[in-house]
Design an enzyme around this catalytic site. Structure first.
Site, PDB file in Angstrom:
ATOM      1  N   GLU A 124       1.010  -1.093  -0.059  1.00 34.98           N
ATOM      2  CA  GLU A 124       0.038   0.184  -0.204  1.00 34.98           C
ATOM      3  C   GLU A 124       0.940   1.180  -0.078  1.00 34.98           C
ATOM      4  O   GLU A 124       1.114   2.129   0.623  1.00 34.98           O
ATOM      5  CB  GLU A 124      -1.134  -0.116   1.256  1.00 34.98           C
ATOM      6  CG  GLU A 124      -1.936  -1.520   0.876  1.00 34.98           C
ATOM      7  CD  GLU A 124      -2.461  -1.134   2.165  1.00 34.98           C
ATOM      8  OE1 GLU A 124      -3.071  -0.154   3.120  1.00 34.98           O
ATOM      9  OE2 GLU A 124      -3.872  -2.054   2.125  1.00 34.98           O
ATOM     10  N   GLU A 138      -5.466  -8.937   0.393  1.00 33.92           N
ATOM     11  CA  GLU A 138      -5.554  -8.702   1.629  1.00 33.92           C
ATOM     12  C   GLU A 138      -7.300  -8.699   1.568  1.00 33.92           C
ATOM     13  O   GLU A 138      -7.452  -7.511   0.713  1.00 33.92           O
ATOM     14  CB  GLU A 138      -5.082  -7.608   2.068  1.00 33.92           C
ATOM     15  CG  GLU A 138      -3.656  -7.567   2.860  1.00 33.92           C
ATOM     16  CD  GLU A 138      -3.198  -6.411   3.357  1.00 33.92           C
ATOM     17  OE1 GLU A 138      -4.437  -5.713   4.105  1.00 33.92           O
ATOM     18  OE2 GLU A 138      -2.186  -5.576   3.520  1.00 33.92           O
TER      19      GLU A 138
END
Ligand code: FCB
Length: 459
Positions: free
Chosen positions: A169, A362
């Site tokens: 991220e 995820e």
């Protein structure tokens, strides 16, 4: 798709669970590990809502053998973990710490012995503090140091590890760390945000090149991105504009440089880009240098999408977009629960970006889990979340999207950043006092999914 059974997945589909170093390891000052920006951040009052720290976290560093047994009990095919830069190169640059490398070496060997494919992530928010002291991600040198650190890890593990993730991220590192200040290093500086974005992306490219140079076998290198599809609150032209802005601001600002070799044009015409240019004029050399985009868009074998929820947005003058909470929706402790969002995201990625290998890196939900009188953890809400999202991933595959893997966040309950230990995401319950583990019903259920290579019948 040849198989018309809408529950089963393609052969060799990768079923895994994910964690990150700071959130589970603990042992924050042991065996040569030095502080990262998260250690500094949590030790200053006011940052973590519960006042807690990741000093001991789930104590995974000392409970490696037990955690490997749990992964095996679930039946994981793959395990995504992150390597703490501060264990490997404690000062961020310079001397390598052999004890740090030994820990990940043991982890990798333990996984391979159990037939679980390791997916190390090189960076999950924990920048060495000494590099922050020299300017952190807004300083271009940090990107080079990251490449050097990637080479060290690649040289040690690259004889056994094929699958790699450079960053987790990048958007969160840049924007939550430097604009909203919710994450370490807790800054509120738009110039730093834009510089951090560019340098994190650049460091990704350097790391891909360093890993490939260090490798003794063909690698599967990827990156894990936080991606969230945006939807308009109403069908008004202004709300549609807000969608376009939000999508550029959160998704395309990272996807486009990686996959198209440039920042999105509608974005570069906007206010944020103008801020960037002002930032540039103050600097002795320009932020974007020749060849940067070539480095950033070095081809990858796969792209990871972390999906939790969608964004529903409304237009507001000046800031352009504001997130609203749609009425009638179901909410977890943190976000709206919206399973079709993962289908919309994956089909959109396939349509707009030319890549042949997408992985859900995820997906998961925080639940207020409790240990029942029978000693079990009956997290039906998590099972429902995973079941409905996995069904949408299957639907995306049926629609032609090449999705090859799915990782649950998370293997273990852990330190959820500013929320401390108050949000439980694990397939495994952790008692943060005793550090005792209990496999939750969701962990058992996910094991059935893995064994069946698809969703079990409901009921
Ligand atoms: C993701 C992060 C992960 C965890 C989950 C809930 O954005 O990658 O560390 O915090 O959210």
């Amino acid at each position: 798709m040849a198989n018309d059974d809408t529950r089963s997945f393609p052969p060799n589909f990768v079923w895994g669970a994910a964690t990150s170093a700071y959130q589970i390891e603990g042992a924050w000052n042991e065996d040569g590990r030095r502080p990262s920006i998260w250690d500094t951040f949590v030790h200053r009052p006011g940052h973590v809502r519960t006042g807690e720290t990741g000093d001991t976290a789930a104590d995974h560093y000392h409970r490696l053998a037990e955690d490997l047994e749990l992964m095996s009990a679930i039946g994981l095919k793959a395990y995504r973990f992150s390597v703490a830069w501060t264990r490997i190169v404690p000062e961020g640059t310079g001397a390598v710490n052999p004890a740090g490398l030994d820990f990940y070496d043991r982890l990798v060997d333990g996984l391979l012995a159990k037939g679980i494919t390791p997916y190390p992530t090189l960076f999950h928010y924990d920048l060495p503090q000494p590099l922050q002291d020299k300017g952190g991600w807004p300083n271009r040198d940090t990107a080079k140091h990251f490449g050097d650190y990637a080479r060290v890890v690649g040289e040690r593990l690259g004889d056994r590890v094929d699958h790699w993730i450079t960053h987790n991220e990048p958007w969160v590192t840049a924007f939550l760390g430097h604009l909203s200040g919710e994450h370490a290093p807790g800054k509120h500086n738009p110039f730093a945000t834009v510089a951090a974005t560019h340098h994190v992306l650049l460091s990704h490219g350097y790391a891909v090149q360093a890993l490939r140079a260090a490798a003794r076998r063909p690698l599967q290198v990827g990156i894990a991105l936080n991606l969230s599809p945006a939807y308009p609150a109403t069908n008004s032209p202004n709300d549609l504009k807000a969608v376009q802005f939000t999508d550029g601001f959160i998704n395309r600002i990272i996807l486009d440089p990686l996959l198209k070799g440039r920042y999105p044009e509608d974005f570069t015409n906007g206010w944020l880009w103008r801020l960037l240019e002002r930032g540039l004029s103050r600097k002795p050399r320009s932020l974007i240098q020749a060849d940067d985009f070539k480095v950033i868009s070095t081809p990858l074998e796969w792209i990871g999408a972390n999906y939790y929820s969608r964004g529903v947005v409304r237009y507001l003058p000046v800031i352009k977009s504001m997130q609203v909470r749609p009425r009638g929706s179901e909410y977890s402790e943190m976000w709206e629960i919206y399973p079709p969002g993962i289908f919309d995201l994956l089909t959109r990625l396939h349509k707009d970006y030319d890549h042949s290998n997408w992985v859900v890196s995820e997906n998961g939900v925080p639940v207020h889990d409790e240990v029942a009188a029978d000693g079990g953890v009956h997290d039906v809400q998590r099972i429902r979340y995973l079941q409905t999202h996995i069904a949408e991933v299957r639907r995306a595959i049926a629609a032609g999207v090449p999705v090859t893997g799915y990782f649950v966040w998370s293997l273990l309950d852990n330190f959820e950043w500013i929320y401390g230990y108050s949000k439980r995401f694990g397939l495994v319950y952790v008692n943060f006092e005793s550090k005792q583990r209990i496999l939750k019903d969701s962990g058992k259920w996910f094991g059935q999914v893995i064994r069946a290579n698809g969703l079990p019948p409901e009921g």
